[in-house]
Design a protein around this motif. Structure first.
Motif, short mmCIF file in Angstrom:
data_model
loop_
_atom_site.label_atom_id
_atom_site.label_comp_id
_atom_site.label_asym_id
_atom_site.label_seq_id
_atom_site.Cartn_x
_atom_site.Cartn_y
_atom_site.Cartn_z
N HIS A 167 1.13 3.41 8.00
CA HIS A 167 0.36 2.90 9.12
C HIS A 167 1.29 2.62 10.30
O HIS A 167 2.47 2.28 10.11
CB HIS A 167 -0.34 1.58 8.77
N ASN A 218 0.01 3.88 1.54
CA ASN A 218 -0.31 4.58 2.78
C ASN A 218 0.64 4.21 3.91
O ASN A 218 1.29 3.16 3.89
CB ASN A 218 -1.75 4.24 3.20
N GLN A 246 -0.33 13.37 -0.83
CA GLN A 246 -1.48 13.18 -1.71
C GLN A 246 -1.83 14.50 -2.38
O GLN A 246 -1.86 15.55 -1.73
CB GLN A 246 -2.69 12.67 -0.92
N THR A 276 0.85 -1.19 0.00
CA THR A 276 0.00 0.00 0.00
C THR A 276 0.88 1.24 0.00
O THR A 276 1.99 1.21 0.56
CB THR A 276 -0.92 0.02 1.25
N ASP A 280 -1.65 10.91 8.70
CA ASP A 280 -1.82 9.83 7.73
C ASP A 280 -1.16 10.18 6.40
O ASP A 280 -0.64 9.30 5.71
CB ASP A 280 -3.31 9.55 7.50
N PHE A 281 -1.21 11.46 6.04
CA PHE A 281 -0.64 11.90 4.77
C PHE A 281 -0.55 13.43 4.77
O PHE A 281 -1.14 14.10 5.62
CB PHE A 281 -1.47 11.43 3.58
#
Length: 213
Positions: free
Chosen positions: A58, A56, A106, A54, A138-139
């Motif tokens: 975590h 992302n 992002q 992924t 998270d981003f």
């Protein structure tokens, strides 16, 4: 930041023979550093799917039955032929201890510069930061809606009191460069334009992360 739970078993034997047997059984040998002593455990390879495959970021809850701890993935090794996961290193998290982590960037919105024929260059797809575990984002969300030809967005615009970004303030994250077919228009003309044109996802965005680890 979102967390993924990894259920595993503590390893009593960490020799090459035992490690090979684990891999043959579809298990991934892991080590958690940062505590009083390294913690060796193993878990089914499928348990790491949402963590590894992924874009992302975590944190991880390592569940060994009798106890749980929080950690982040530090290093991962893949088999050179099969690409199977061979080994993962984790670093234990503590509420009062800052940690370094790469956070994804992002993009959102339509760039006027791209609509006018410019090229979107995504220079930094991840940014290294240092923060307390509860302050990890998270981003990074980067808005392209005001990015014209010749403009860029740097780290300076993403600074936050919750964490430190481990890149110089003038590091370019994303920019729009002139292309041969580009049309430079003034603000008044731009306001009358429609919303048609390339979005961030449709623009040319060669990976050029500039020596990122």
């Amino acid at each position: 930041m979102k967390s993924i739970t990894i259920k595993g078993s503590e390893r009593e034997s960490v020799g090459k023979k035992a490690t090979k047997a684990l891999r043959n059984a579809g298990q991934v040998p892991c080590v958690v550093y940062g505590g009083e002593k390294p913690l060796h455990f193993s878990a089914d390879e499928l348990a790491f799917r949402d963590l590894v495959y992924t874009p992302n970021a975590h944190t991880v809850k390592v569940d060994l039955g009798e106890g749980k701890l929080r950690a982040i993935m530090q290093d991962i090794q893949f088999h050179p032929v099969t690409d199977k996961i061979m080994h993962i290193d984790f670093y234990q998290l503590f509420d009062d201890k800052e940690v370094t982590m790469n956070i994804p960037v992002q993009l959102e919105g339509n760039s006027p510069g791209v609509r006018n024929g410019g090229r979107l260059l995504f220079r930094k797809r991840k940014l290294a930061i240092k923060a307390l575990p509860d302050k990890l984002p998270d981003f990074f969300n980067v808005d392209l809606s005001k990015l014209k030809i010749g403009d860029n967005i740097t780290v300076e615009s993403l600074l936050n009191d919750d964490f430190s970004i481990l890149h110089p303030d003038n590091t370019v994250v994303v920019q729009v460069k002139t292309a041969r077919a580009a049309v430079v228009i003034d603000d008044e003309d731009e306001e009358g334009e429609g919303e048609e044109g390339a979005t961030a996802e449709g623009a040319e965005a060669p990976a050029a992360e500039g020596g990122e680890n």
